[in-house]
Design an enzyme around this catalytic site. Structure first.
Site, short mmCIF file in Angstrom:
data_model
loop_
_atom_site.label_atom_id
_atom_site.label_comp_id
_atom_site.label_asym_id
_atom_site.label_seq_id
_atom_site.Cartn_x
_atom_site.Cartn_y
_atom_site.Cartn_z
N SER A 84 11.92 89.42 -3.63
CA SER A 84 12.64 88.31 -4.24
C SER A 84 12.84 88.44 -5.74
O SER A 84 13.58 87.65 -6.33
CB SER A 84 11.92 86.99 -3.94
OG SER A 84 10.60 87.01 -4.45
N TYR A 85 12.21 89.41 -6.40
CA TYR A 85 12.41 89.58 -7.84
C TYR A 85 13.83 90.11 -8.07
O TYR A 85 14.15 91.25 -7.74
CB TYR A 85 11.40 90.57 -8.42
CG TYR A 85 9.97 90.09 -8.43
CD1 TYR A 85 9.63 88.79 -8.08
CD2 TYR A 85 8.94 90.95 -8.77
CE1 TYR A 85 8.31 88.36 -8.08
CE2 TYR A 85 7.61 90.53 -8.78
CZ TYR A 85 7.30 89.23 -8.42
OH TYR A 85 6.00 88.82 -8.42
N GLY A 86 14.66 89.26 -8.64
CA GLY A 86 16.06 89.65 -8.82
C GLY A 86 16.79 89.79 -7.50
O GLY A 86 17.82 90.45 -7.42
#
Length: 378
Positions: A84-86
């Protein structure tokens, strides 16, 4: 004969001198790096890790690659990211940075569970969501396996048995080496541990949670549980959103170009209580000649279950400064003074009446008890 084309193989005259009939003789870790077992598992991670959340956001791809390569050169092998990071961008950049001969040097720790698309199965820890998320992360990371695959947040709508069996399938398929968890309550981590034992499947070897010198509640229940059951701990926000650095001061505008200057969450850290504690910690560090951030990371490293400290770095110089935290040594008096400075609230987990009437029944947060005694309080 050693094949220099194999990952980790020796090569060149210097390495040739290390070859014996039973493998290579040990060499000193690069730049004095320490490596620690993740809980009671055989996996070893560098004591300093790299948080990859900024990749693709605050840091562009070229700057991110410089951080990754500098980290490997410093002996850092632990890279923490999440799908989910970026929305996948961090994994993509880490994958391109490690593509080729450097992949074997890294321990990739990524996470699943947050929403990645609009479909009903594009979030959570159901079997379909876990398998789908893993396959997508493998593609973005350009690798055939994930070293540590972590449940990012609890999915209380899915039985933990389903999640653990799906993760076991990934381990058996060779796509995942070890599994961990993040942001679980103590009872949820306990349930997962004993469910895994009952099912005869791999259990979580690590727990990643919120912990730093300004926020220490995790030490009351989660940390003792992890120590007793051999679960390795690491923390996010170890520098408390930048407050545990020498960069920011109370009442002074955030320096231009820093993350705090543009982050919408900056104000949430800057409470009067946090500033009061931060200023005392900064003075304590200055008296000993330590940068505050370096001391804060070193303090995290002396916690009994911590295997690595992950901190974001914007450039190689910040990485080197993080690694310098390994050189700090605390005396018992230092640690007691840090407790006195940081544990300033009442321990509200114990009814006050029991402290007065039945002290023998009180199993209070021991560090807070010591700090209270050090302050001369009853």
């Amino acid at each position: 004969m050693t094949d220099p084309t194999l990952p980790g193989a020796a090569g060149g005259p210097a390495d040739a001198a290390r070859v014996t009939a039973i493998g290579l003789t040990a060499s000193a870790p690069a730049h004095g790096m320490q490596y620690r077992h993740v809980g009671r598992s055989g996996l070893r991670a560098s004591a300093i890790g790299v948080g990859c959340f900024p990749f693709g956001g605050f840091l562009d791809e070229a700057a991110s690659h410089r951080v990754v390569h500098a980290a490997l050169d410093l002996g850092i092998n632990y890279f923490d990211t999440a799908n989910s990071y970026g929305v996948g961008r961090s994994e993509e950049i880490l994958g391109t940075a490690l593509a080729g001969s450097r992949r074997h040097q890294a321990v990739i720790a990524t996470k699943f569970g947050n929403r990645m698309a609009d479909g009903p199965n594009d979030v959570g820890a159901s079997r379909i969501a876990v398998i789908r998320a893993c396959e997508a992360s493998l593609r973005r990371l350009r690798t055939d396996h994930i070293d540590l695959y972590q449940l990012h947040w609890p999915d209380r709508a899915t039985p933990i048995e389903e999640t653990l069996r799906a993760l076991d399938d990934l381990v058996r398929a060779g796509k995942v080496r070890y599994i961990g968890a993040s942001n679980l309550y103590e009872w949820e981590l306990c349930e997962a541990l004993f469910t895994a034992r009952a099912l005869g499947v791999p259990g979580f070897i690590s727990a990643q949670d919120f912990h730093n010198l300004l926020y220490r509640d995790i030490e009351k229940r989660m940390e003792p549980f992890c120590v007793k059951h051999g679960i390795g701990m690491t923390a996010y926000f170890p520098l408390a959103g930048g407050m545990l650095t020498d960069t920011y001061q109370r009442g002074v505008p955030m320096p231009a170009g820093t993350r705090a200057a543009t982050s919408p969450s900056t104000a949430s850290w800057h409470t009067p209580r946090n500033w009061a504690v931060q200023e005392q910690l900064a003075a304590f560090a200055r008296e000993r000649g330590w940068p505050l951030a370096r001391m804060a990371l070193a303090w995290m490293l002396q916690r009994p279950a911590t295997f690595t400290v992950i901190a974001g770095a914007d450039n190689p110089a910040q990485l080197a400064d993080n690694v310098a935290a390994l050189a700090i040594r605390f005396t018992p008096e230092d640690l007691l003074e840090i407790d006195r400075i940081t544990l300033v609230e009442e321990d509200r987990t114990v009814a006050p009446v029991y402290r007065t009437l039945r002290p023998e029944k009180v199993y209070e947060f021991e560090a807070m008890q010591r700090a209270r005694t050090h302050r001369g309080e009853p």
